[in-house]
Motif scaffolding. Structure first.
Motif, PDB file in Angstrom:
ATOM      1  N   THR A  19       0.786  -1.020   0.154  1.00 28.30           N
ATOM      2  CA  THR A  19      -0.012   0.166  -0.025  1.00 28.30           C
ATOM      3  C   THR A  19       0.787   1.174   0.109  1.00 28.30           C
ATOM      4  OG1 THR A  19      -0.088   0.363   2.426  1.00 28.30           O
ATOM      5  CG2 THR A  19      -1.695  -1.236   1.589  1.00 28.30           C
ATOM      6  N   ILE A  20       2.113   1.007   0.009  1.00 23.63           N
ATOM      7  CA  ILE A  20       2.945   2.416   0.186  1.00 23.63           C
ATOM      8  C   ILE A  20       2.913   3.081  -1.133  1.00 23.63           C
ATOM      9  CG2 ILE A  20       5.236   3.342   0.598  1.00 23.63           C
ATOM     10  CD1 ILE A  20       5.940   0.863   2.563  1.00 23.63           C
ATOM     11  N   PRO A  21       2.461   4.415  -1.397  1.00 20.40           N
ATOM     12  CA  PRO A  21       2.409   4.832  -2.590  1.00 20.40           C
ATOM     13  C   PRO A  21       3.837   4.979  -3.249  1.00 20.40           C
ATOM     14  CG  PRO A  21       1.315   5.964  -1.048  1.00 20.40           C
ATOM     15  CD  PRO A  21       1.861   5.197   0.013  1.00 20.40           C
ATOM     16  N   HIS A  22       4.860   5.380  -2.675  1.00 20.57           N
ATOM     17  CA  HIS A  22       6.121   5.610  -3.282  1.00 20.57           C
ATOM     18  C   HIS A  22       6.649   4.309  -3.920  1.00 20.57           C
ATOM     19  CE1 HIS A  22       9.024   7.906  -5.471  1.00 20.57           C
ATOM     20  NE2 HIS A  22      10.071   7.195  -4.753  1.00 20.57           N
ATOM     21  N   CYS A  23       6.517   3.193  -3.220  1.00 20.70           N
ATOM     22  CA  CYS A  23       6.833   1.778  -3.612  1.00 20.70           C
ATOM     23  C   CYS A  23       6.088   1.387  -5.075  1.00 20.70           C
ATOM     24  CB  CYS A  23       6.834   0.921  -2.544  1.00 20.70           C
ATOM     25  SG  CYS A  23       7.861   1.354  -0.882  1.00 20.70           S
ATOM     26  N   GLU A  25       4.595   3.496  -7.068  1.00 16.20           N
ATOM     27  CA  GLU A  25       4.839   4.328  -8.031  1.00 16.20           C
ATOM     28  C   GLU A  25       6.371   3.762  -8.729  1.00 16.20           C
ATOM     29  OE1 GLU A  25       3.728   7.177  -9.327  1.00 16.20           O
ATOM     30  OE2 GLU A  25       5.564   7.714 -10.484  1.00 16.20           O
ATOM     31  N   LEU A  48      13.513   6.537 -14.802  1.00 12.19           N
ATOM     32  CA  LEU A  48      14.160   6.596 -13.491  1.00 12.19           C
ATOM     33  C   LEU A  48      15.416   6.956 -13.381  1.00 12.19           C
ATOM     34  CD1 LEU A  48      12.688   3.444 -11.533  1.00 12.19           C
ATOM     35  CD2 LEU A  48      11.824   5.892 -11.374  1.00 12.19           C
ATOM     36  N   GLY A  60      18.969   8.373  -6.252  1.00 14.45           N
ATOM     37  CA  GLY A  60      17.999   8.254  -5.383  1.00 14.45           C
ATOM     38  C   GLY A  60      16.917   7.150  -5.666  1.00 14.45           C
ATOM     39  N   VAL A  61      17.015   6.205  -6.679  1.00 11.99           N
ATOM     40  CA  VAL A  61      16.370   5.226  -6.944  1.00 11.99           C
ATOM     41  C   VAL A  61      16.809   4.180  -6.143  1.00 11.99           C
ATOM     42  CG1 VAL A  61      15.631   3.526  -8.553  1.00 11.99           C
ATOM     43  CG2 VAL A  61      15.483   5.839  -9.164  1.00 11.99           C
ATOM     44  N   THR A  63      18.814   4.653  -3.333  1.00  7.31           N
ATOM     45  CA  THR A  63      18.771   4.884  -2.051  1.00  7.31           C
ATOM     46  C   THR A  63      17.105   4.365  -1.378  1.00  7.31           C
ATOM     47  OG1 THR A  63      19.825   6.937  -2.289  1.00  7.31           O
ATOM     48  CG2 THR A  63      18.587   6.998  -0.266  1.00  7.31           C
ATOM     49  N   THR A  64      16.038   4.693  -2.447  1.00  7.32           N
ATOM     50  CA  THR A  64      14.910   4.343  -2.107  1.00  7.32           C
ATOM     51  C   THR A  64      14.542   2.820  -2.072  1.00  7.32           C
ATOM     52  OG1 THR A  64      13.902   6.187  -3.321  1.00  7.32           O
ATOM     53  CG2 THR A  64      12.378   4.154  -2.952  1.00  7.32           C
ATOM     54  N   ASP A  67      16.476   1.794   1.428  1.00  2.43           N
ATOM     55  CA  ASP A  67      15.830   2.214   2.545  1.00  2.43           C
ATOM     56  C   ASP A  67      14.498   1.418   2.841  1.00  2.43           C
ATOM     57  OD1 ASP A  67      15.137   3.896   4.764  1.00  2.43           O
ATOM     58  OD2 ASP A  67      13.814   5.262   3.472  1.00  2.43           O
ATOM     59  N   THR A  68      14.049   0.920   1.654  1.00  2.00           N
ATOM     60  CA  THR A  68      12.838   0.334   1.835  1.00  2.00           C
ATOM     61  C   THR A  68      12.957  -1.185   2.242  1.00  2.00           C
ATOM     62  OG1 THR A  68      11.780   1.493   0.014  1.00  2.00           O
ATOM     63  CG2 THR A  68      10.738  -0.527   0.510  1.00  2.00           C
ATOM     64  N   TYR A 146       6.399   4.296  11.381  1.00  2.00           N
ATOM     65  CA  TYR A 146       5.256   3.275  10.937  1.00  2.00           C
ATOM     66  C   TYR A 146       4.929   2.536  12.084  1.00  2.00           C
ATOM     67  CZ  TYR A 146       3.121   3.036   6.236  1.00  2.00           C
ATOM     68  OH  TYR A 146       2.259   2.922   4.969  1.00  2.00           O
TER      69      TYR A 146
ATOM     70  N   TYR B  23      14.136  11.145 -14.052  1.00  2.00           N
ATOM     71  CA  TYR B  23      13.775  10.790 -12.490  1.00  2.00           C
ATOM     72  C   TYR B  23      13.296  12.184 -11.775  1.00  2.00           C
ATOM     73  CZ  TYR B  23      14.231   9.494  -7.725  1.00  2.00           C
ATOM     74  OH  TYR B  23      14.154   9.089  -6.330  1.00  2.00           O
ATOM     75  N   SER B  47       2.188  10.581  -4.765  1.00  2.00           N
ATOM     76  CA  SER B  47       3.167   9.495  -5.147  1.00  2.00           C
ATOM     77  C   SER B  47       4.422   9.409  -4.490  1.00  2.00           C
ATOM     78  CB  SER B  47       3.270   9.440  -6.629  1.00  2.00           C
ATOM     79  OG  SER B  47       3.880  10.493  -7.103  1.00  2.00           O
ATOM     80  N   ASN B  48       5.116  10.442  -3.662  1.00  2.00           N
ATOM     81  CA  ASN B  48       5.970  10.223  -2.822  1.00  2.00           C
ATOM     82  C   ASN B  48       5.884  10.033  -1.582  1.00  2.00           C
ATOM     83  OD1 ASN B  48       7.701  11.305  -5.093  1.00  2.00           O
ATOM     84  ND2 ASN B  48       7.618  13.299  -4.202  1.00  2.00           N
ATOM     85  N   ILE B  49       4.658   9.637  -1.165  1.00  2.00           N
ATOM     86  CA  ILE B  49       4.375   9.141   0.411  1.00  2.00           C
ATOM     87  C   ILE B  49       5.050   7.876   0.620  1.00  2.00           C
ATOM     88  CG2 ILE B  49       2.605   8.482   2.007  1.00  2.00           C
ATOM     89  CD1 ILE B  49       0.953  10.820   0.697  1.00  2.00           C
ATOM     90  N   ASN B  51       4.943   6.993   4.177  1.00  2.00           N
ATOM     91  CA  ASN B  51       4.273   6.464   5.365  1.00  2.00           C
ATOM     92  C   ASN B  51       2.898   7.158   5.225  1.00  2.00           C
ATOM     93  OD1 ASN B  51       3.393   6.571   7.994  1.00  2.00           O
ATOM     94  ND2 ASN B  51       5.403   6.210   8.746  1.00  2.00           N
ATOM     95  N   GLN B  53       0.525   6.670   7.425  1.00  3.60           N
ATOM     96  CA  GLN B  53       0.126   6.833   8.734  1.00  3.60           C
ATOM     97  C   GLN B  53       0.224   8.144   9.230  1.00  3.60           C
ATOM     98  OE1 GLN B  53       1.663   3.765  11.321  1.00  3.60           O
ATOM     99  NE2 GLN B  53       0.195   2.233  10.472  1.00  3.60           N
ATOM    100  N   HIS B  58       8.516   9.366   1.404  1.00  3.44           N
ATOM    101  CA  HIS B  58       9.601   8.062   1.577  1.00  3.44           C
ATOM    102  C   HIS B  58      10.882   8.717   1.897  1.00  3.44           C
ATOM    103  CE1 HIS B  58      11.548   4.685   0.528  1.00  3.44           C
ATOM    104  NE2 HIS B  58      10.329   3.873   0.543  1.00  3.44           N
ATOM    105  N   GLY B  60      13.625   7.472   1.001  1.00  3.43           N
ATOM    106  CA  GLY B  60      14.436   7.467  -0.488  1.00  3.43           C
ATOM    107  C   GLY B  60      14.321   8.835  -1.215  1.00  3.43           C
ATOM    108  N   ALA B  64      17.011  11.525  -2.479  1.00  3.12           N
ATOM    109  CA  ALA B  64      17.107  11.844  -3.480  1.00  3.12           C
ATOM    110  C   ALA B  64      17.381  13.313  -3.682  1.00  3.12           C
ATOM    111  CB  ALA B  64      16.019  11.368  -4.522  1.00  3.12           C
ATOM    112  N   GLU B  67      20.691  14.458  -2.452  1.00  6.00           N
ATOM    113  CA  GLU B  67      21.796  14.220  -3.500  1.00  6.00           C
ATOM    114  C   GLU B  67      21.830  15.084  -4.576  1.00  6.00           C
ATOM    115  OE1 GLU B  67      21.820   9.812  -4.750  1.00  6.00           O
ATOM    116  OE2 GLU B  67      22.620  10.577  -6.787  1.00  6.00           O
TER     117      GLU B  67
END
Lengths: 153, 141
Positions: A19-23, A25, A48, A60-61, A63-64, A67-68, A146, B23, B47-49, B51, B53, B58, B60, B64, B67
């Motif tokens: 459900t995480i929007p950026h994941c 995306e 990307l 940044g990709v 990194t994402t 991090d995830t 979270y 990107y 779309s960058n969220i 979390n 809650q 994000h 990451g 970005a 960086e």
């Protein structure tokens, strides 16, 4: 420090991950997940790219992804209802990601204390002996972050 | 006066360089400028969220932004259009990065012959309350 998470707990974490929007995306997919570690796959996408000349994806990709996956590994070591928030993340970029190749991010949470979870990981194209990036991350437990399962903190 | 015009041209060139990065458009990164100098902006988009809650962006994406700010600050400082290569980044997450525009600025800590050390900070409402900070090592082109 905590009991090994149940299969149900891992399943619940994966549900929340979805459900995480950026994941969503970026199209991140969990391809392996067990208590304390996991692997995420990201397929190459031109949108990307950070270096147009060579078609390298943006740092940044990476990194994402890291991090995830490190966050997921940390989550799998804590009890339900404990929040997890990234405290810091250090990434060494060992070589640019090869265009067109999928990227795999692996992380393991190798130590969890009452307040902090420590994780390490790396990114590669399928061969963990040939790394794109290496990372170290720490997560703050039980503060703003979270919460999965239990009462929302 | 002449210096300001040159700086303005330089800023426009660098902003155009930023616009060529696919990107940057995906996450909403813009290269701007204010009275204090070059500024990197991360436009808020759902779309960058990372979390839902809190909700918060994000980590990451925040990485970005830092960086990007570090690289573009270095481009301003060295007056070269070739992109430096990132060697490593160390990001500290200081506060939740809420669902709003986020700003970042870089400071060149040390410019060596081969390696530059750049510090970057990101904030939302108040620059004195950064949401994240990073130091970045960049290899000169």
């Amino acid at each position: 420090m905590t009991d090994a998470p149940s299969a149900k707990r891992l399943e619940r974490l994966l549900e929340v991950f979805e459900t995480i929007p950026h994941c969503r995306e970026l199209g991140l997919r969990v391809v392996d997940f067990e208590p304390g570690s996991g692997t995420i796959r990201l397929d190459y996408q031109e949108r990307l790219v950070g270096n147009v000349e060579f078609g390298f994806v943006h740092g940044g990709v990476i990194t994402t992804v890291l991090d995830t996956v490190a966050g997921l590994a940390a989550f799998s070591t804590v009890e339900e209802g404990t929040s997890v928030a990234t405290l810091d993340l250090r990434i060494d970029y060992l070589k640019p990601a090869t265009p067109e190749m999928p990227i795999f991010g692996f992380a393991e949470c190798y130590k969890t204390t009452r307040h902090v979870a420590f994780a390490r990981g790396y990114a590669h194209h399928g061969d963990s002996a040939d790394l794109i990036a290496n990372c170290a991350a720490t997560f703050m437990l039980g503060s703003a972050g979270y919460t999965i399962g239990g009462e929302k903190g | 006066m002449g210096k300001n015009t040159n700086e303005g041209k330089r800023a426009a060139t660098i902003a155009r360089l930023g616009e060529t990065i696919p990107y940057a458009a995906v996450i909403g990164l813009e290269t701007a400028r204010d009275e204090a100098g070059p500024l990197t902006v991360l436009r808020y988009r759902p779309s960058n969220i990372g979390n839902t809650q809190i909700p918060a962006l994000h980590g990451g994406v925040v990485g970005a932004l830092l960086e990007h700010a570090a690289i573009f600050h270095l481009l301003h400082a060295v007056e070269d259009d070739a992109f430096p290569k990132i060697v490593n980044i160390s990001i500290d997450y200081l506060r939740p990065c809420r669902c709003a525009d986020t700003f970042a600025r870089g400071t060149l800590v040390k410019q060596g012959r081969r390696i530059a050390n750049v510090r970057a900070e990101a904030w939302q409402d108040d620059p004195a309350k950064p949401v994240a900070a990073a130091h970045v090592h960049l290899l000169m082109p």
